[in-house]
Write a protein that holds these residues in place. Structure first.
Motif, PDB file in Angstrom:
ATOM      1  N   GLY B 103     -37.713 -63.223  22.514  1.00 45.00           N
ATOM      2  CA  GLY B 103     -38.208 -62.256  23.494  1.00 45.00           C
ATOM      3  C   GLY B 103     -37.079 -61.610  24.283  1.00 45.00           C
ATOM      4  O   GLY B 103     -37.108 -60.404  24.578  1.00 45.00           O
ATOM      5  N   LEU B 104     -36.087 -62.391  24.593  1.00 42.83           N
ATOM      6  CA  LEU B 104     -34.964 -61.928  25.405  1.00 42.83           C
ATOM      7  C   LEU B 104     -34.101 -60.942  24.607  1.00 42.83           C
ATOM      8  O   LEU B 104     -33.779 -59.840  25.072  1.00 42.83           O
ATOM      9  N   ILE B 105     -33.753 -61.326  23.381  1.00 40.37           N
ATOM     10  CA  ILE B 105     -32.886 -60.489  22.540  1.00 40.37           C
ATOM     11  C   ILE B 105     -33.614 -59.220  22.110  1.00 40.37           C
ATOM     12  O   ILE B 105     -33.028 -58.134  22.066  1.00 40.37           O
ATOM     13  N   THR B 106     -34.916 -59.342  21.817  1.00 34.30           N
ATOM     14  CA  THR B 106     -35.685 -58.148  21.455  1.00 34.30           C
ATOM     15  C   THR B 106     -35.677 -57.141  22.609  1.00 34.30           C
ATOM     16  O   THR B 106     -35.480 -55.937  22.404  1.00 34.30           O
ATOM     17  N   ALA B 107     -35.854 -57.653  23.821  1.00 39.10           N
ATOM     18  CA  ALA B 107     -35.864 -56.755  24.990  1.00 39.10           C
ATOM     19  C   ALA B 107     -34.509 -56.061  25.136  1.00 39.10           C
ATOM     20  O   ALA B 107     -34.442 -54.842  25.387  1.00 39.10           O
ATOM     21  N   ILE B 108     -33.414 -56.812  24.975  1.00 39.92           N
ATOM     22  CA  ILE B 108     -32.079 -56.203  25.094  1.00 39.92           C
ATOM     23  C   ILE B 108     -31.890 -55.120  24.016  1.00 39.92           C
ATOM     24  O   ILE B 108     -31.392 -54.018  24.280  1.00 39.92           O
ATOM     25  N   SER B 109     -32.326 -55.455  22.807  1.00 38.75           N
ATOM     26  CA  SER B 109     -32.145 -54.494  21.708  1.00 38.75           C
ATOM     27  C   SER B 109     -32.984 -53.236  21.914  1.00 38.75           C
ATOM     28  O   SER B 109     -32.560 -52.128  21.565  1.00 38.75           O
ATOM     29  N   CYS B 110     -34.180 -53.405  22.479  1.00 36.01           N
ATOM     30  CA  CYS B 110     -35.006 -52.232  22.773  1.00 36.01           C
ATOM     31  C   CYS B 110     -34.309 -51.328  23.798  1.00 36.01           C
ATOM     32  O   CYS B 110     -34.274 -50.098  23.648  1.00 36.01           O
ATOM     33  N   VAL B 111     -33.741 -51.949  24.825  1.00 35.99           N
ATOM     34  CA  VAL B 111     -33.023 -51.164  25.832  1.00 35.99           C
ATOM     35  C   VAL B 111     -31.812 -50.488  25.190  1.00 35.99           C
ATOM     36  O   VAL B 111     -31.514 -49.303  25.445  1.00 35.99           O
ATOM     37  N   GLY B 112     -31.124 -51.241  24.316  1.00 33.64           N
ATOM     38  CA  GLY B 112     -29.977 -50.663  23.615  1.00 33.64           C
ATOM     39  C   GLY B 112     -30.387 -49.425  22.817  1.00 33.64           C
ATOM     40  O   GLY B 112     -29.652 -48.420  22.753  1.00 33.64           O
ATOM     41  N   ASP B 113     -31.573 -49.491  22.227  1.00 35.49           N
ATOM     42  CA  ASP B 113     -32.065 -48.353  21.449  1.00 35.49           C
ATOM     43  C   ASP B 113     -32.311 -47.146  22.352  1.00 35.49           C
ATOM     44  O   ASP B 113     -31.921 -46.016  22.028  1.00 35.49           O
ATOM     45  N   LEU B 114     -32.936 -47.376  23.505  1.00 34.42           N
ATOM     46  CA  LEU B 114     -33.149 -46.291  24.469  1.00 34.42           C
ATOM     47  C   LEU B 114     -31.807 -45.701  24.894  1.00 34.42           C
ATOM     48  O   LEU B 114     -31.630 -44.475  24.965  1.00 34.42           O
ATOM     49  N   ASN B 115     -30.861 -46.594  25.156  1.00 30.55           N
ATOM     50  CA  ASN B 115     -29.555 -46.177  25.661  1.00 30.55           C
ATOM     51  C   ASN B 115     -28.818 -45.332  24.621  1.00 30.55           C
ATOM     52  O   ASN B 115     -28.209 -44.309  24.962  1.00 30.55           O
ATOM     53  N   ARG B 116     -28.905 -45.751  23.340  1.00 35.13           N
ATOM     54  CA  ARG B 116     -28.254 -44.968  22.276  1.00 35.13           C
ATOM     55  C   ARG B 116     -28.829 -43.558  22.202  1.00 35.13           C
ATOM     56  O   ARG B 116     -28.152 -42.605  21.914  1.00 35.13           O
ATOM     57  N   ILE B 125     -35.755 -50.536  33.791  1.00 34.42           N
ATOM     58  CA  ILE B 125     -36.123 -51.692  32.965  1.00 34.42           C
ATOM     59  C   ILE B 125     -35.184 -52.830  33.342  1.00 34.42           C
ATOM     60  O   ILE B 125     -33.967 -52.643  33.397  1.00 34.42           O
ATOM     61  N   GLU B 126     -35.746 -53.956  33.600  1.00 40.70           N
ATOM     62  CA  GLU B 126     -34.898 -55.136  33.804  1.00 40.70           C
ATOM     63  C   GLU B 126     -35.215 -56.144  32.715  1.00 40.70           C
ATOM     64  O   GLU B 126     -36.375 -56.310  32.318  1.00 40.70           O
ATOM     65  N   VAL B 127     -34.180 -56.790  32.233  1.00 43.30           N
ATOM     66  CA  VAL B 127     -34.354 -57.847  31.238  1.00 43.30           C
ATOM     67  C   VAL B 127     -33.819 -59.128  31.852  1.00 43.30           C
ATOM     68  O   VAL B 127     -32.676 -59.172  32.312  1.00 43.30           O
TER      69      VAL B 127
END
Lengths: 419, 419
Positions: B103-116, B125-127
């Motif tokens: 759950g933690l890594i998925t959330a980070i990766s989702c944010v990374g996708d938005l950021n890209r 968004i806070e993780v």
């Protein structure tokens, strides 16, 4: 009770026995808990005290090759075959003081009584304090009586205690020669019979309101190790219908074993004494459970049928629950019947002392299980409070210790070898 | 599955998530078994790696006062209230790699996708990587989420781990100030909602052949400690009719608990996970047995009725068997319902990604149980193989990790705060 037997020789025996029981109980690994393990310094100190009492009773005394305390009171002439009496002087951990020592000390006191009266019989009397009946230190039990019966398994010398000491090393440290244990073995012709007095270690005589009982047989036993494997899982996430809970399966087996034994009318007893559920966490469905089964009854053929029935029931439970089963016999010993001719003499002595003759099997194991290989065996049980044994609360009333001594003395004086 | 989503941004997310899951799993107390306990050096190393990934994803990252890893991705303008995502980064002993980190890594990766993609939303968004959800080291669980929710119990600072180290000492060694844990608490207005993605830890989604499921509630649980006292005795000498066997009694209770839960139609689960029989020897009737009961269901009132029924059955069994009963509730937590408005958005995201919307309760506890005190909560479950969790065999298929990421990303991008 005191009034009834006041002034008799056996009254002083009862007092002496209880005094000696207490003296012997003071020889222990620790002062708080009675523990006297095979081949320890306290075991040696106890042997020395027992030999002192034997000599006071007019016996020759020595330690044999396995550490049994051996006393001999000659008959009308030296070298006659003997009536052997005895019991063990090792204990379990945190033991009671009566299990073993009562039979041994009573026998010594009976001989002392004969000796004081200058009484010699047409046979010798030997009293044996068996070195290891409980089997606490090494893997095997009945080491002392097996050595005397000539059935000691020399491979046991290599077995180790928890500290890693081998039996061979322990014997050497004790001052014995492990290469000459065979010297403890007796020739069958030297023994006319073996008779052991022991506390009942059960509640039957108490329920019958009797101080003593005549043992019919030492029940055979089968021990099984059972392992059930299911599937571990989270206690919150696996619906009941998708579970393979090894502990629920084991519980159903335990209930079935109890029910099977309870409906039996022939003295069958079945016990699950040990259980372990893995991983053993509050919130995890147990994936693996191991437990033991102990089945006893006084008829071997019947015990075997019962074991087979119980195994069949477990197999059904396990199959229905989709568990895996591993079940093995870890220990089995046959029933040792008390010899009818000898048992009759015990019964006669009980009746002669004014007690109702009550027969019962011994569910517990005793040195007679080994002695049967060299002599006919009989046993006299003495009531113990609440049936409690292997526990500091183990207790025999003074009057019952006295009753046992009177019966044993009567048996000795009236003993007739097998025709 | 790969063909179906080839070329989409979320496909690379799935790959990245699995790669990171494996990298994080390498940070462990021992290399053979994954174990990452609160406030240990490996816990710290894991936190550092997570903060690196957060920063790569365009987030500010820091450790809060209890050791939670906190990342923040600003919205369209700085300082907006946040949608909080997260899960925990501590593990049980000999754990699987997915429980928490997914759950933690998925959330980070989702944010990374938005950021890209340079995507900013009308909310931050806070993780959060919660420091201690499992509660392995100290007596209490959910330490990280409780600190954020402002419900951390400061008396827990005095509790000790097995080595005798207090939580206070462990926090200091970790580089945190135990006197300022209150600083981790967030104000309710800062959070719009809390959403957690987590592996199911059960077999329901697998049975339903679905990669994801929408959680309805985190089931409340009652844990009981039961102690039965009978009378220990020799397995050979006590007739069945004179026994007070505590283990036979416990077995009957376990069978009754299972039967009660199995006949229920409303998702009730009951588990006896721990049992201990004393003295635990093959040849001794157990005189004392302790065991635990864990009862869960998604309706509090119903759980209470079920616990009362089970206790009543145990009391009857114990009375009939003349045993003594000591039964205590050792833990109780209420059901945490997922907020309907938020759950609907999770369901909409599931449907938008082309999956059947399937609802199920969470039988396992999660950080949402603490977060409910500060925000509305929802959860998305991802299928795990065989329902296995808290075990090295715990496994999530790459395609399912990817499915979970796509649903979470869709949820974030479509998220609407409560009207």
């Amino acid at each position: 009770m005191e009034a009834k037997v006041a002034g008799s020789a056996s009254m002083s025996l009862g007092d002496e026995i209880v005094r000696r029981i207490n003296a012997l109980a003071a020889i222990s690994e620790t002062s708080e808990h009675l523990t006297r393990i095979f081949l320890t310094p306290e075991h040696r100190a106890a042997a020395d005290l027992l030999m002192t009492w034997m000599r006071e009773a007019g016996m020759q005394a020595h330690l044999d090759a396995i550490g049994n305390v051996c006393g001999r009171y000659e008959g009308e002439r030296p070298g006659l075959p003997c009536l052997m009496l005895g019991s063990h002087y090792d204990t379990v951990r945190d033991a009671g003081r009566w299990d073993g020592p009562l039979g041994l000390i009573t026998a010594i006191s009976c001989v002392g009584d004969l000796n004081r009266r200058g009484r010699r019989l047409p046979f010798a009397i030997e009293v044996t304090g068996f070195a290891d009946e409980e089997g606490v230190r090494f893997a095997s039990t009945l080491l002392g009586s097996r050595a005397i019966a000539g059935t000691f398994d020399e491979s046991a010398l290599g077995s180790r205690d928890r500290a890693g000491t081998t039996m061979r090393q322990a014997l050497t440290l004790f001052g014995l020669d492990p290469d000459h244990i065979g010297a403890a073995a007796r020739a069958p012709g030297e023994l006319l019979a073996y008779v052991e007095l022991h506390i009942e270690q059960g509640p039957v005589l108490e329920a019958e309101k009797l101080p003593v009982g005549v043992v019919t047989a030492i029940s055979g036993a089968t021990r099984l190790a059972v392992e059930l494997r299911g599937m571990a899982g989270h206690a919150g996430t696996v619906p009941m219908a998708l579970r393979r809970d090894a502990l629920a399966g084991a519980a159903e087996c335990i209930v079935a074993i109890e029910e099977f034994c309870c409906t039996d009318r022939d003295g069958l007893v079945g016990t699950v004494g040990y259980i372990n559920a893995m991983p053993g966490a509050t919130n995890v469905i147990p994936g693996m459970v191991s437990f033991t089964i102990d089945i006893r009854t006084a008829k071997d053929s019947y015990r075997k049928l019962a074991v087979a029935d119980i195994v069949r029931q477990i197999e059904e439970i396990v199959k229905r629950r989709n568990l895996k089963l591993d079940i093995n016999v870890t220990h089995e010993n046959r029933t040792v019947p008390c010899a009818p001719w000898l048992k009759q003499q015990v019964a006669d002595a009980v009746a002669a002392e004014g007690f109702h003759v009550f027969e019962l099997p011994s569910g517990a194991g005793h040195d007679g299980m080994a002695m049967i290989d060299i002599a006919d065996v009989a046993m006299l049980f003495v009531r113990c409070r609440g049936g409690v044994s292997h526990h500091p609360d183990e207790h025999v009333e003074d009057a019952d210790a006295d009753a046992g001594a009177r019966v044993l003395l009567r048996l000795i004086e009236n003993f007739k070898p097998k025709a």
